[in-house]
Write a protein that holds these residues in place. Structure first.
Motif, PDB file in Angstrom:
ATOM      1  N   PRO A  39       0.795  -1.229   0.000  1.00 40.08           N
ATOM      2  CA  PRO A  39       0.000   0.000   0.000  1.00 40.08           C
ATOM      3  C   PRO A  39       0.829   1.281   0.000  1.00 40.08           C
ATOM      4  O   PRO A  39       0.307   2.358  -0.309  1.00 40.08           O
ATOM      5  N   ALA A  40       2.114   1.208   0.376  1.00 36.86           N
ATOM      6  CA  ALA A  40       2.966   2.391   0.447  1.00 36.86           C
ATOM      7  C   ALA A  40       4.251   2.144  -0.337  1.00 36.86           C
ATOM      8  O   ALA A  40       4.920   1.118  -0.157  1.00 36.86           O
ATOM      9  N   LEU A  41       4.589   3.095  -1.221  1.00 33.91           N
ATOM     10  CA  LEU A  41       5.736   2.923  -2.107  1.00 33.91           C
ATOM     11  C   LEU A  41       6.536   4.215  -2.200  1.00 33.91           C
ATOM     12  O   LEU A  41       5.991   5.319  -2.066  1.00 33.91           O
ATOM     13  N   THR A  42       7.837   4.082  -2.467  1.00 36.61           N
ATOM     14  CA  THR A  42       8.672   5.248  -2.730  1.00 36.61           C
ATOM     15  C   THR A  42       8.579   5.609  -4.211  1.00 36.61           C
ATOM     16  O   THR A  42       8.088   4.812  -5.029  1.00 36.61           O
ATOM     17  N   LEU A  43       9.077   6.792  -4.549  1.00 35.15           N
ATOM     18  CA  LEU A  43       9.084   7.197  -5.958  1.00 35.15           C
ATOM     19  C   LEU A  43       9.893   6.205  -6.803  1.00 35.15           C
ATOM     20  O   LEU A  43       9.509   5.890  -7.929  1.00 35.15           O
ATOM     21  N   ARG A  44      10.995   5.738  -6.254  1.00 34.11           N
ATOM     22  CA  ARG A  44      11.836   4.796  -7.000  1.00 34.11           C
ATOM     23  C   ARG A  44      11.077   3.485  -7.269  1.00 34.11           C
ATOM     24  O   ARG A  44      11.162   2.921  -8.365  1.00 34.11           O
ATOM     25  N   GLU A  45      10.329   3.019  -6.269  1.00 33.22           N
ATOM     26  CA  GLU A  45       9.552   1.788  -6.445  1.00 33.22           C
ATOM     27  C   GLU A  45       8.436   1.984  -7.465  1.00 33.22           C
ATOM     28  O   GLU A  45       8.149   1.083  -8.266  1.00 33.22           O
ATOM     29  N   ILE A  46       7.809   3.148  -7.442  1.00 32.36           N
ATOM     30  CA  ILE A  46       6.771   3.447  -8.432  1.00 32.36           C
ATOM     31  C   ILE A  46       7.375   3.480  -9.831  1.00 32.36           C
ATOM     32  O   ILE A  46       6.815   2.935 -10.792  1.00 32.36           O
ATOM     33  N   GLN A  47       8.530   4.115  -9.949  1.00 34.78           N
ATOM     34  CA  GLN A  47       9.188   4.218 -11.262  1.00 34.78           C
ATOM     35  C   GLN A  47       9.559   2.837 -11.804  1.00 34.78           C
ATOM     36  O   GLN A  47       9.337   2.543 -12.976  1.00 34.78           O
ATOM     37  N   ARG A  48      10.091   1.990 -10.925  1.00 28.44           N
ATOM     38  CA  ARG A  48      10.469   0.647 -11.361  1.00 28.44           C
ATOM     39  C   ARG A  48       9.254  -0.170 -11.806  1.00 28.44           C
ATOM     40  O   ARG A  48       9.322  -0.920 -12.777  1.00 28.44           O
ATOM     41  N   ALA A  49       8.156  -0.011 -11.087  1.00 28.53           N
ATOM     42  CA  ALA A  49       6.956  -0.795 -11.393  1.00 28.53           C
ATOM     43  C   ALA A  49       6.271  -0.322 -12.665  1.00 28.53           C
ATOM     44  O   ALA A  49       5.670  -1.126 -13.380  1.00 28.53           O
ATOM     45  N   THR A  50       6.341   0.959 -12.948  1.00 33.36           N
ATOM     46  CA  THR A  50       5.634   1.511 -14.111  1.00 33.36           C
ATOM     47  C   THR A  50       6.506   1.672 -15.349  1.00 33.36           C
ATOM     48  O   THR A  50       6.015   1.635 -16.473  1.00 33.36           O
TER      49      THR A  50
END
Length: 252
Positions: A39-50
């Motif tokens: 439910p909670a992500l860092t910008l880096r994790e969002i970037q990697r996932a998208t």
């Protein structure tokens, strides 16, 4: 806000080069990354996932926070609390039967057998929608029909919602709950009614809570165990259609 030229002038902080549809697509990709498991992500994790460029992720995430789509705590982002307010208004207007009935008719037409939707009520399950087979030889089923939740394919799906007291053998109950939860479907042959079979799968709401069970049922003469296995993916697919139409999600 979108500028007159279609760029993301407001929401994306005034950066140009994005058409409205492209911008909405990127926002959707970002929101879809958040799950009950993460439910909670860092910008880096969002970037990697998208796979969206870091600068774009940072710009969009910042603006999504400003507009209430996301909340931020330190370096981590999560779906904004305001989204629950919007979702509640949408869910209030959803007519479950209007969603379920067309799906059951499609499932009936594909399989040729009766398709039903059950929900749990106390220690029973109740049929709230049905699309009857056109075969002369059929199992009688109608809206409002009540059955024990502890038997039958839809009962297996609905069991996790109830207490262990609905089945006398608690070890068997735990086994059924665990297996059905892992498989996301249940098959029964001759369990509640002799010479009758059923294949059931669950539908969920936006909180991943169980809404009810989709089931195809008919005489074992036409639905031997092998045929039930063959139809598992079909029943699961139709249950997932209901989940999506209700704005729901599968449990993580």
């Amino acid at each position: 806000m979108l500028g007159r030229d279609g760029n993301d002038a407001g929401l994306a902080g005034g950066a140009g080069g994005h058409t409205p549809l492209l911008l909405l697509g990127k926002i959707t990709e970002i929101l879809n990354v958040f799950t009950l498991r993460e439910p909670a992500l860092t910008l880096r994790e969002i970037q990697r996932a998208t796979g969206i460029p870091s600068s774009t992720v940072q710009r969009l995430a910042t603006n999504l926070v400003a507009h209430g789509f996301l909340d931020r705590a330190g370096d981590r982002f999560r779906i904004g609390v305001k989204m629950a307010y919007w979702a509640a208004a949408a869910a209030r207007e959803v007519d479950v039967l209007a969603v379920v009935n067309p799906v059951l008719k499609d499932l009936r037409d594909v399989t040729g057998e009766t398709a039903c939707f059950f929900r749990a009520e106390g220690e029973h399950r109740v049929c709230i929608a049905v699309a009857e087979t056109r075969h002369g030889l059929r199992r009688e089923m109608s809206v409002g029909r009540i059955a024990p939740v502890s038997v039958g394919a839809p009962g297996r799906v609905l069991l996790p919602q109830l207490t262990a007291g609905t089945i006398t053998d608690r070890d068997e109950l735990r086994k059924l709950i665990k297996q059905t939860a892992a498989d996301h479907y249940a098959i029964t042959v001759g369990e509640r009614v002799d010479s009758a079979s059923g294949v059931a799968a669950p539908a969920f709401d936006s909180a991943a809570d169980l809404v009810g069970a989709v089931v195809v049922q008919g005489p074992t003469l036409r639905m031997p165990y092998e045929k039930c296995v063959e139809w598992v993916d079909l029943v699961v697919e139709h249950a997932e259609r209901i989940t999506r139409a209700l704005g729901g999600r599968m449990p993580d």
